[in-house]
Design a protein around this motif. Structure first.
Motif, PDB file in Angstrom:
ATOM      1  N   THR A 119      -6.625  -6.825  -0.513  1.00 51.36           N
ATOM      2  CA  THR A 119      -7.557  -5.695  -0.489  1.00 51.36           C
ATOM      3  C   THR A 119      -9.004  -6.160  -0.357  1.00 51.36           C
ATOM      4  O   THR A 119      -9.877  -5.379  -0.005  1.00 51.36           O
ATOM      5  CB  THR A 119      -7.410  -4.845  -1.756  1.00 51.36           C
ATOM      6  OG1 THR A 119      -7.402  -5.700  -2.904  1.00 51.36           O
ATOM      7  CG2 THR A 119      -6.124  -4.037  -1.710  1.00 51.36           C
ATOM      8  N   ASP A 127      -3.732   1.043  -2.815  1.00 50.95           N
ATOM      9  CA  ASP A 127      -3.464  -0.215  -2.126  1.00 50.95           C
ATOM     10  C   ASP A 127      -3.386  -1.327  -3.169  1.00 50.95           C
ATOM     11  O   ASP A 127      -4.390  -1.736  -3.737  1.00 50.95           O
ATOM     12  CB  ASP A 127      -4.575  -0.508  -1.107  1.00 50.95           C
ATOM     13  CG  ASP A 127      -4.194  -1.631  -0.157  1.00 50.95           C
ATOM     14  OD1 ASP A 127      -3.261  -2.397  -0.483  1.00 50.95           O
ATOM     15  OD2 ASP A 127      -4.835  -1.755   0.904  1.00 50.95           O
ATOM     16  N   ARG A 174      -2.141  -4.409  -2.643  1.00 49.20           N
ATOM     17  CA  ARG A 174      -1.929  -5.712  -2.029  1.00 49.20           C
ATOM     18  C   ARG A 174      -2.935  -6.767  -2.495  1.00 49.20           C
ATOM     19  O   ARG A 174      -4.028  -6.454  -2.969  1.00 49.20           O
ATOM     20  CB  ARG A 174      -1.990  -5.569  -0.509  1.00 49.20           C
ATOM     21  CG  ARG A 174      -0.842  -4.740   0.066  1.00 49.20           C
ATOM     22  CD  ARG A 174      -1.006  -4.513   1.551  1.00 49.20           C
ATOM     23  NE  ARG A 174      -2.219  -3.749   1.854  1.00 49.20           N
ATOM     24  CZ  ARG A 174      -2.619  -3.459   3.071  1.00 49.20           C
ATOM     25  NH1 ARG A 174      -1.908  -3.854   4.125  1.00 49.20           N
ATOM     26  NH2 ARG A 174      -3.721  -2.750   3.262  1.00 49.20           N
ATOM     27  N   ASN A 203       0.877  -1.170   0.000  1.00 48.81           N
ATOM     28  CA  ASN A 203       0.000   0.000   0.000  1.00 48.81           C
ATOM     29  C   ASN A 203       0.911   1.216   0.000  1.00 48.81           C
ATOM     30  O   ASN A 203       1.578   1.498   0.993  1.00 48.81           O
ATOM     31  CB  ASN A 203      -0.895  -0.015   1.235  1.00 48.81           C
ATOM     32  CG  ASN A 203      -1.874   1.150   1.267  1.00 48.81           C
ATOM     33  OD1 ASN A 203      -1.735   2.119   0.518  1.00 48.81           O
ATOM     34  ND2 ASN A 203      -2.862   1.077   2.139  1.00 48.81           N
TER      35      ASN A 203
END
Length: 305
Positions: free
Chosen positions: A287, A282, A284, A277
């Motif tokens: 999420t 973000d 990742r 992030n």
């Protein structure tokens, strides 16, 4: 494309955390992971149910090679990939290191020490020098005074120093995916097969996080650039950074589609998910539960024999 204020610090206590990952978990296949620290790596492996054999981190220009980090990440046979950025922080601001200065030998002492430190560590490291060098958003990227010719000269000087020091390094040339306002072509920036072991390619699906972006599939993100790279070299490839946002489409479906599409990219042997992030977006895998479950469904099936 993404600001990378990700200089990593590591203490010896993290060795325990890294060793506590899934001991017998299956490999995550072709997928590697870019993480801010080993604790995040271990936490995601527990959630994903697989072990990432390829791990990437970032390092700025004025930092010594982190041998302890390299030793820890090399546990369980992990391969080590380093995005080495020619930049440093001065008075709270990022400053780029001009390629022409590197090419002229002004940084030879630092480069030599870095090579010796890697050699002393005893582990082979893949280095992507100046990743996304074809971009126009970072302090070390191209300008009228920081040209493709300067970049290639700097690359070759660095490689020659590492050769002289016999440091165990694989060199990964990693541009960003093609985009309309690029200041140079891939061919103009490529140092040549004699100085490169592997090709990287960074690309993201930004969805609708910005007014100028739109949702792109995995193929729409990478196809054109992959074909362009194949026209200048036959070297093996990796996706040095890839990710998708949730906003503007279905991220879980994007991940599943990526797993279906990757076998069609015959030269791609590793694909590093950008599990970070960055403060604005973000990227990742976690999420959403749907996105994590999509990765769990497909990742082991992407392993290349």
């Amino acid at each position: 494309m993404i600001p990378r204020a990700l200089l990593l610090t590591l203490t010896f206590t993290l060795g325990t955390a890294l060793g506590s990952g899934p001991a017998q978990a299956a490999s995550c296949g072709i997928f590697g992971l870019t993480v801010p620290n080993p604790q995040v790596l271990v936490a995601l492996e527990k959630k994903a149910g697989c072990t990432f054999q390829h791990v990437r981190w970032f390092q700025d220009w004025n930092q010594p090679f982190n041998q302890e980090y390299a030793r820890l990440l090399s546990q369980k046979g992990r391969t080590l990939d380093l995005s080495w950025q020619p930049r440093y922080v001065s008075k709270g601001k990022l400053v780029g290191v001009p390629y022409r200065d590197i090419a002229a030998g002004k940084h030879d002492r630092f480069i030599t020490q870095f090579a010796r430190d890697i050699k002393r560590g005893g582990k082979t490291v893949s280095i992507s020098f100046a990743p996304e060098m074809n971009g126009d958003w970072g302090v070390y990227q191209l300008t009228s005074k920081n040209t493709p010719a300067h970049f290639k000269q700097a690359w070759k000087r660095i490689v020659h120093i590492f050769w002289r020091e016999k440091a165990p390094v694989r060199w990964v040339w990693t541009p960003n995916i093609l985009y309309p306002t690029a200041l140079s072509s891939y061919r103009e920036l490529y140092p040549g097969d004699g100085y490169v072991n592997e090709i990287g390619l960074d690309g993201y699906n930004w969805g609708t996080t910005n007014p100028w972006n739109r949702w792109k599939t995995f193929a729409q993100t990478f196809d054109e650039s992959y074909v362009a790279i194949k026209q200048i070299t036959s070297k093996p490839m990796q996706l040095g950074e890839l990710s998708s946002v949730e906003k503007g489409g279905d991220k879980a479906q994007w991940i599943l589609d990526a797993c279906r599409q990757l076998p069609k990219y015959a030269r791609v042997k590793k694909a590093f998910w950008f599990h970070i992030n960055d403060g604005r977006v973000d990227w990742r895998l976690t999420t959403s539960l749907a996105s994590l479950q999509a990765f769990r469904r497909c990742a082991p099936g992407t392993a290349l024999k």
